[in-house]
Scaffold this motif. Structure first.
Motif, short mmCIF file in Angstrom:
data_model
loop_
_atom_site.label_atom_id
_atom_site.label_comp_id
_atom_site.label_asym_id
_atom_site.label_seq_id
_atom_site.Cartn_x
_atom_site.Cartn_y
_atom_site.Cartn_z
N ASP B 196 -39.13 -21.56 -1.06
CA ASP B 196 -40.26 -20.75 -1.52
C ASP B 196 -41.57 -21.15 -0.87
O ASP B 196 -42.42 -20.31 -0.58
N THR B 197 -41.73 -22.43 -0.66
CA THR B 197 -43.02 -22.91 -0.19
C THR B 197 -43.06 -23.06 1.32
O THR B 197 -44.12 -23.32 1.89
N ALA B 198 -41.91 -22.87 1.98
CA ALA B 198 -41.87 -23.07 3.43
C ALA B 198 -42.67 -21.99 4.13
O ALA B 198 -42.98 -20.95 3.56
N GLU B 199 -43.01 -22.25 5.41
CA GLU B 199 -43.79 -21.24 6.13
C GLU B 199 -42.90 -20.04 6.46
O GLU B 199 -41.68 -20.12 6.44
N GLU B 200 -43.60 -18.95 6.80
CA GLU B 200 -42.91 -17.67 6.94
C GLU B 200 -41.84 -17.69 8.04
O GLU B 200 -40.75 -17.18 7.87
N SER B 201 -42.18 -18.31 9.17
CA SER B 201 -41.24 -18.30 10.29
C SER B 201 -39.96 -19.04 9.92
O SER B 201 -38.86 -18.63 10.28
N LYS B 202 -40.12 -20.06 9.13
CA LYS B 202 -38.95 -20.83 8.72
C LYS B 202 -38.07 -20.01 7.78
O LYS B 202 -36.85 -19.98 7.89
N GLN B 203 -38.77 -19.30 6.89
CA GLN B 203 -38.03 -18.43 5.96
C GLN B 203 -37.24 -17.39 6.73
O GLN B 203 -36.08 -17.11 6.45
N ARG B 204 -37.92 -16.80 7.75
CA ARG B 204 -37.26 -15.75 8.51
C ARG B 204 -36.02 -16.30 9.21
O ARG B 204 -34.97 -15.67 9.21
N THR B 205 -36.16 -17.47 9.79
CA THR B 205 -35.01 -18.09 10.46
C THR B 205 -33.87 -18.30 9.47
O THR B 205 -32.71 -18.01 9.79
N ALA B 206 -34.22 -18.73 8.28
CA ALA B 206 -33.18 -18.98 7.28
C ALA B 206 -32.42 -17.70 6.97
O ALA B 206 -31.19 -17.68 6.92
N ILE B 207 -33.20 -16.60 6.78
CA ILE B 207 -32.57 -15.31 6.47
C ILE B 207 -31.63 -14.91 7.59
O ILE B 207 -30.49 -14.49 7.37
N ARG B 208 -32.12 -15.08 8.83
CA ARG B 208 -31.29 -14.70 9.97
C ARG B 208 -30.01 -15.51 10.00
O ARG B 208 -28.93 -14.99 10.28
N LEU B 209 -30.14 -16.79 9.70
CA LEU B 209 -28.95 -17.65 9.72
C LEU B 209 -27.95 -17.20 8.67
O LEU B 209 -26.75 -17.14 8.93
N VAL B 210 -28.48 -16.86 7.49
CA VAL B 210 -27.57 -16.39 6.44
C VAL B 210 -26.84 -15.14 6.90
O VAL B 210 -25.63 -15.00 6.75
N GLY B 211 -27.63 -14.20 7.51
CA GLY B 211 -27.03 -12.97 8.00
C GLY B 211 -25.95 -13.25 9.04
O GLY B 211 -24.85 -12.70 8.98
N LEU B 212 -26.29 -14.13 9.98
CA LEU B 212 -25.34 -14.46 11.04
C LEU B 212 -24.08 -15.06 10.44
O LEU B 212 -22.95 -14.74 10.83
N GLY B 213 -24.28 -15.96 9.45
CA GLY B 213 -23.14 -16.59 8.79
C GLY B 213 -22.22 -15.56 8.17
O GLY B 213 -21.00 -15.62 8.34
N LEU B 214 -22.86 -14.57 7.51
CA LEU B 214 -22.07 -13.50 6.88
C LEU B 214 -21.25 -12.77 7.93
O LEU B 214 -20.05 -12.51 7.75
N LEU B 215 -21.92 -12.47 9.07
CA LEU B 215 -21.24 -11.73 10.12
C LEU B 215 -20.07 -12.53 10.69
O LEU B 215 -18.96 -12.00 10.88
N VAL B 216 -20.31 -13.81 10.94
CA VAL B 216 -19.25 -14.66 11.50
C VAL B 216 -18.08 -14.76 10.52
O VAL B 216 -16.92 -14.59 10.90
N ALA B 217 -18.43 -14.97 9.25
CA ALA B 217 -17.37 -15.08 8.25
C ALA B 217 -16.53 -13.81 8.21
O ALA B 217 -15.30 -13.85 8.22
N SER B 218 -17.24 -12.66 8.21
CA SER B 218 -16.43 -11.44 8.13
C SER B 218 -15.69 -11.18 9.43
O SER B 218 -14.61 -10.58 9.42
N SER B 219 -16.25 -11.65 10.57
CA SER B 219 -15.51 -11.50 11.83
C SER B 219 -14.19 -12.24 11.77
O SER B 219 -13.15 -11.73 12.21
N ILE B 220 -14.25 -13.45 11.25
CA ILE B 220 -13.01 -14.23 11.14
C ILE B 220 -12.02 -13.52 10.24
O ILE B 220 -10.84 -13.36 10.55
N LEU B 221 -12.58 -13.01 9.12
CA LEU B 221 -11.74 -12.28 8.19
C LEU B 221 -11.09 -11.08 8.87
O LEU B 221 -9.89 -10.83 8.77
N VAL B 222 -11.92 -10.32 9.62
CA VAL B 222 -11.43 -9.10 10.26
C VAL B 222 -10.39 -9.43 11.33
O VAL B 222 -9.39 -8.73 11.48
#
Lengths: 248, 446, 398
Positions: B196-222
């Motif tokens: 919550d308190t981190a700077e915006e760029s860090k937050q954005r990176t975190a979101i992107r990483l979560v998204g990428l993780g989701l994509l990778v996980a579902s790729s493996i699943l697929v």
């Protein structure tokens, strides 16, 4: 101005009208003699427009009688043509025919209704157009004119059918403020020429200037009917007083 | 003003005369106003009676519900009643074409997923409806394609299908988060990660990483998920109709918007190209375009690339629909008052900002009824693919009559198919009329 | 209209500078787009020529003089198997136009009446009209055409058991037969008199209008004119001993011979196209008439215009402005929709040209180009007419 002995132009006796279940006009009685000018006012929804629309059969009434020049208006519309022959009407939204020039708008009724030669009709039309001050716009189309000009054309058009009675249904309500006076001037001059008129309007200056009587309506009833001086200075009812305090 | 004022007490309203209101009044006004009106009422009633009676007699009262073959039907009632067992026997084919019976579940699941994908659009608290709608039109098709087609998939194909899976997860995560917690999913993720308190760029990176993780996980699943291949020549029936019109609708909306913008562009070359495309495709019948692509597409493509007739039909339908959609969009853009453009310009917005933030949202709202109308047209037009040999619903209906067991059975399958089409089109048009009314009410109030 | 801001320091990179200057940027974008489109076409053209070389196909128009060698079931102009491909194109074109013209005529009449039905004060009639419109509009046209063809016209009885109406109109599973007129000596005179009567009636209408302008007296030019056009030639026709015989279709062997006949596919196409298009025309007519506001009718009533004149001078002129443009585009749609003829085997342009000829001659490119050119020409003509019309009837506003 008052001529109590003049013949009755319009006589309305116990008029009742409903829109569906809604009782719009309740036991309305009104007599207008030839040459008299009546102004009808009242809050919106009080039935004032409906009242004058009943006179020339744009609305059908369910109870009571309307007599125009002593002739009973048939409810089924069988003598509609005869009744309307002597009544001119001016609408709030002008209702000019947009596909016809100003002049053609004016000669439509004389040529097709009264079967007048076109040349004579045009002559008369030009007289009325110059009377309302737009003879120079005769070849234009209605939508090329300003609102005030359009309403003056509408008055000229109604006059071309040589009416003995003129009905005005809020003729200035749709106009920009600066155009109201040009229309009222025409109406005043018409009144001064002795035309029998019923005007539904909120223009109290006009009422003061020309009206023989002011009729105040509310909730489908005539609340009071008085000479303008009396009405403005000494309204008899609380509703009229309230209305006046809002509008003046 | 004088003091002796009377109080005005309005008279009570009297009930209207009995013959002008209620059932009697309604009948008098609408059915028996005068003699000619009454005669028309009788004529109309007779007409309705004749039609409904004939249809009911044929479809219900005289119909055969149980028979082995057409001959049996004919022996029982001749032609005076419908022979429904033939339609029942072929019903699955009318819906799914020749799709293998044991694989039909894939179609059903894919459509259920689509419905589930769209449910958040009707959930009142969900605010990212546009994103949900966009994801359904842009990402869902990949997932659906794999369900329908199956078979082997390369790396790119796997990632695209995985995008479909992640999209679905994201849509429901968003919907639940916005409904239950009342904040966007990204904020929720940040909260979970205690950033919550981190700077915006860090937050954005975190979101992107979560998204990428989701994509990778579902790729493996697929990549471990595999479905048997069902070639497109087995596709048919209502399913095929929906696939073709679905592609057409999905493609035509963005393409139509671009074409319309191009046509209105101030750049002469672009406006000329777009106008030429739109006018060409609008002035020729769809069937000629279908024929053209059917014969010419193999010529246009480099030697060695094979296309199936479904793909050719879809390309033709998409281009055709885009031209029509472009004109709808142009109509909507023209309906917008000039003031909107001027206001946007006065705010110093650039072309794309003005278009996407100010113009399009308003124009699209005005256009919704015509867009739905266009979709209905497209849906009906998909029947034309039967002429180039695809087995859409109509061709399936024709095939019933060619089945030796049900030889000559035509009325009944056509009747059924007509009802299905009518149901879809009527539902869409009623929806659009209701929407139009609601929109115009909104406008009037403003 | 440039957003060049002189004060801001310009970037040195030339590409960046082009993108900042709105005029240069627009030129740049256009060049790139045109380049991409030209490139795409070049790519497609090279693929096409490679493919055609591989399959020994040619793209020339020289095949038009070659004998087609297939028969066509129905043709307005004379056609036999030995005729050229060029003739086939003409046959298809005429057949397409025939379907379009006949369907337009039927659809207009039917649509007009259904549109009036929609506006009827009678609740039941307006509901019936509404049901018709919804039912027909919301089902695919192709389904309707094929339905009429397979479900009705091919199930009709054999010629021996035909439906016969007043002994001259015949309907069976081979098509619809009607008598064709055979003029005899003296019929020319009747036709000339008819023409003279038409001219007289037009003159009469003009005279009546002028008379009304001058004296105000109306003259019933319409009924009198019609009476002349029908009455005079009829009297003459009877006086000359009915110099017209009819070639009436008759059952000879297994089929009807004589008269004019159209195949079942034509009947199905006409019925379906007319019924379908009528549902759209009905909505256009309804919208047109409703577009004339109630105020206009009230004004006409307050001016005491006779109701027939209200219709002719107030309602129709205004309604027609609203009706004609979408009506014309419906007519264009009929022409395009007639291409569905192929589904029932009626030999229209798409069927004989884009299907049969293309498959048989293999000249994909010229065949496609010629078909598209025909439809483009039709819609271009229509849009020119429409623009002229719109310019003429535009209501003048400020």
């Amino acid at each position: 101005m008052n001529q109590p002995s003049a013949p009755k132009a319009i006589e309305i006796v116990n008029l009742n009208k409903w829109f569906g279940h809604f009782h719009v006009l309740k036991d309305v009685n009104l007599t207008v003699r030839e040459g008299e000018r009546y102004v009808v006012c009242g809050p919106s929804g009080s039935g004032k427009s409906t009242l004058i629309r009943c006179v020339n059969q744009l609305e059908e009434h369910q109870e009571g009688d309307i007599l125009v020049d002593g002739v009973m208006v048939h409810r089924n519309g069988s003598n509609r043509t005869e009744i309307r022959k002597h009544i001119g009407m001016v609408f709030q939204s002008f209702n000019l025919f947009p596909h016809l020039t100003v002049l053609d708008n004016c000669i439509l009724s004389p040529t097709l209704g009264l079967q007048m030669p076109k040349k004579d009709a045009e002559e008369i039309a030009m007289q009325h157009l110059s009377r309302v001050g737009i003879d120079d716009q005769a070849t234009k189309y209605p939508l090329q004119l300003s609102g005030g000009q359009q309403q003056r054309v509408a008055i000229a058009r109604a006059l071309c059918m040589k009416p003995r009675i003129m009905l005005f249904d809020e003729p200035t309500s749709a106009l920009d403020p600066e155009m109201i006076s040009e229309v009222l001037d025409v109406m005043v001059s018409l009144a001064e020429a002795g035309m029998t008129m019923i005007c539904v309007t909120h223009e109290m200056g006009f009422a003061r200037q020309v009206a023989d009587r002011v009729v105040f309506m509310d909730q489908g009833e005539i609340v009071e009917s008085a000479e303008p001086q009396a009405f403005f200075e000494n309204p008899q009812y609380d509703r009229s007083q309230q209305f006046l305090s809002h509008i003046l | 003003m004088s003091a002796n004022v009377e109080t005005f007490s309005p008279k009570p309203s009297r009930p209207a005369p009995a013959d002008t209101v209620g059932i009697i009044g309604w009948l008098r006004a609408n059915l028996f106003k005068d003699v000619s009106n009454a005669l028309m009422t009788i004529l109309g009633a007779y007409l309705i009676y004749v039609v409904i009676a004939a249809v009911l007699e044929w479809a219900v009262f005289n119909a055969v519900w149980d028979a082995e073959n057409r001959r049996e039907c004919l022996e029982l009632v001749g032609r005076s009643g419908a022979c429904w067992p033939g339609v029942v026997a072929w019903f699955d084919n009318l819906i799914y074409g020749l799709y293998p019976k044991d694989q039909v579940w894939r179609i059903n699941i894919a459509f259920l997923i689509l419905i589930a994908w769209l449910v958040p659009l009707w959930m009142p608290k969900v605010s990212s409806k546009i994103a949900v709608g966009l994801s359904a039109t842009l990402i869902y098709p990949f997932l659906a394609s794999y369900f329908f087609l199956g078979g082997s998939k390369g790396i790119i194909w796997t990632v695209l299908i995985a995008a479909g899976v992640s999209g679905f997860v994201w849509v429901w995560a968003t919907a639940l988060c916005e409904t239950l917690r009342g904040k966007p999913i990204t904020a929720q993720i940040i909260a979970w990660l205690k950033l919550d308190t981190a700077e915006e760029s860090k937050q954005r990176t975190a979101i992107r990483l979560v998204g990428l993780g989701l994509l990778v996980a579902s790729s493996i699943l697929v990549s471990v998920w595999s479905l048997e291949e069902v070639r497109t020549n087995f596709w048919g029936g209502l399913f095929l109709t929906l696939v073709i019109s679905g592609f057409g609708i999905t493609f035509s909306l963005p393409a139509g918007i671009l074409l319309a913008l191009g046509r209105r562009s101030h750049m002469p070359a672009i406006s000329l190209l777009c106008t030429a495309f739109i006018e060409l495709f609008r002035s020729v019948p769809l069937i000629t375009i279908l024929f053209m692509f059917n014969t010419m597409l193999p010529l246009f493509l480099p030697p060695g690339i094979e296309t199936n007739s479904l793909a050719r039909a879809i390309v033709a339908v998409c281009l055709f629909a885009s031209a029509y959609m472009a004109e709808v969009v142009r109509g909507g853009l023209q309906a917008l008052p000039n003031g909107q453009y001027e206001a946007a310009a006065s705010l110093g917005l650039g072309y794309w900002q003005t278009t996407s933030q100010v113009i399009m949202p308003q124009a699209l709202k005005i256009m919704i009824p015509s867009i739905v109308g266009n979709f209905i047209g497209l849906f009906k037009d998909t029947t034309l693919v039967s002429i180039i040999g695809l087995f859409d619903m109509m061709n399936m209906a024709r095939a019933v009559g060619e089945d030796t067991t049900w030889l000559g059975l035509l009325f009944e399958p056509f009747f059924t198919v007509t009802l299905i089409y009518f149901f879809f089109c009527f539902a869409m048009s009623s929806y659009s009329i209701r929407l139009e009314k609601r929109l115009s009410e909104g406008r009037d109030r403003n | 209209m440039t957003d060049r801001s002189a004060g801001v320091d310009l970037p040195t990179n030339p590409l960046a500078r082009i993108l900042r200057d709105s005029r240069l940027r627009s030129v740049f974008i256009q060049i790139v787009t045109v380049g991409l489109v030209v490139g795409l076409f070049a790519y497609l053209a090279s693929n096409t020529s490679a493919n055609m070389a591989e399959r020994n196909l040619s793209a020339g128009f020289d095949f038009l003089d070659v004998t087609a060698g297939f028969g066509i079931g129905f043709s307005l102009i004379e056609y036999k198997e030995g005729d050229s491909y060029g003739r086939v194109f003409l046959v298809g074109l005429m057949n397409t136009l025939l379907v379009a013209v006949v369907s337009i005529a039927f659809a207009s009449v039917l649509g007009f009446f259904i549109g009036l039905g929609r506006l009827s004060q009678n609740w039941l009639i307006s509901r019936v009209a509404r049901a018709y419109v919804e039912l027909l509009r919301n089902t695919p046209l192709l389904l309707q055409i094929v339905g009429w063809y397979l479900g009705v016209f091919t199930l009709l009885p054999r010629p021996r058991d035909s439906f016969v109406l007043s002994e001259v109109f015949v309907l069976n599973n081979r098509g619809f037969y009607m008598p064709s007129p055979v003029p005899e000596a003296g019929f020319n005179v009747v036709m000339w008199v008819l023409l003279a009567c038409v001219i007289f009636a037009i003159g009469l209408a003009r005279w009546a209008r002028r008379r009304q302008d001058l004296t105000g007296q109306p003259f019933p030019a319409l009924p009198v004119g019609f009476a002349t056009i029908i009455g005079l030639p009829l009297i003459l026709f009877l006086a000359l001993g009915t110099p017209l015989s009819w070639d009436i279709p008759e059952l000879t062997g297994f089929n009807y011979v004589g008269g004019v006949s159209v195949p079942p596919s034509f009947c199905a196409l006409i019925v379906a196209l007319s019924a379908y298009t009528a549902s759209f025309i009905a909505e256009i007519v309804r919208a047109g008439i409703q577009s004339v506001s109630k105020g206009q009718l009230e004004a006409a009533g307050a001016l005491n215009l006779p109701s027939n004149w209200t219709l002719r001078r107030v309602v129709l002129p205004q309604a027609m402005r609203v009706i004609i443009p979408p009506l014309i585009s419906q007519y264009l749609n009929v022409t395009k929709n007639s291409s569905l003829a192929i589904a029932v085997g009626y030999p229209d342009l798409v069927s004989v040209w884009m299907n049969t000829t293309l498959n048989q001659s293999g000249r994909a490119i010229p065949v496609v180009v010629m078909t598209m050119a025909f439809y483009c020409a039709v819609s271009l003509t229509v849009s020119i007419i429409m623009n002229q019309y719109n310019k003429r009837v535009l209501i003048k506003e400020r």
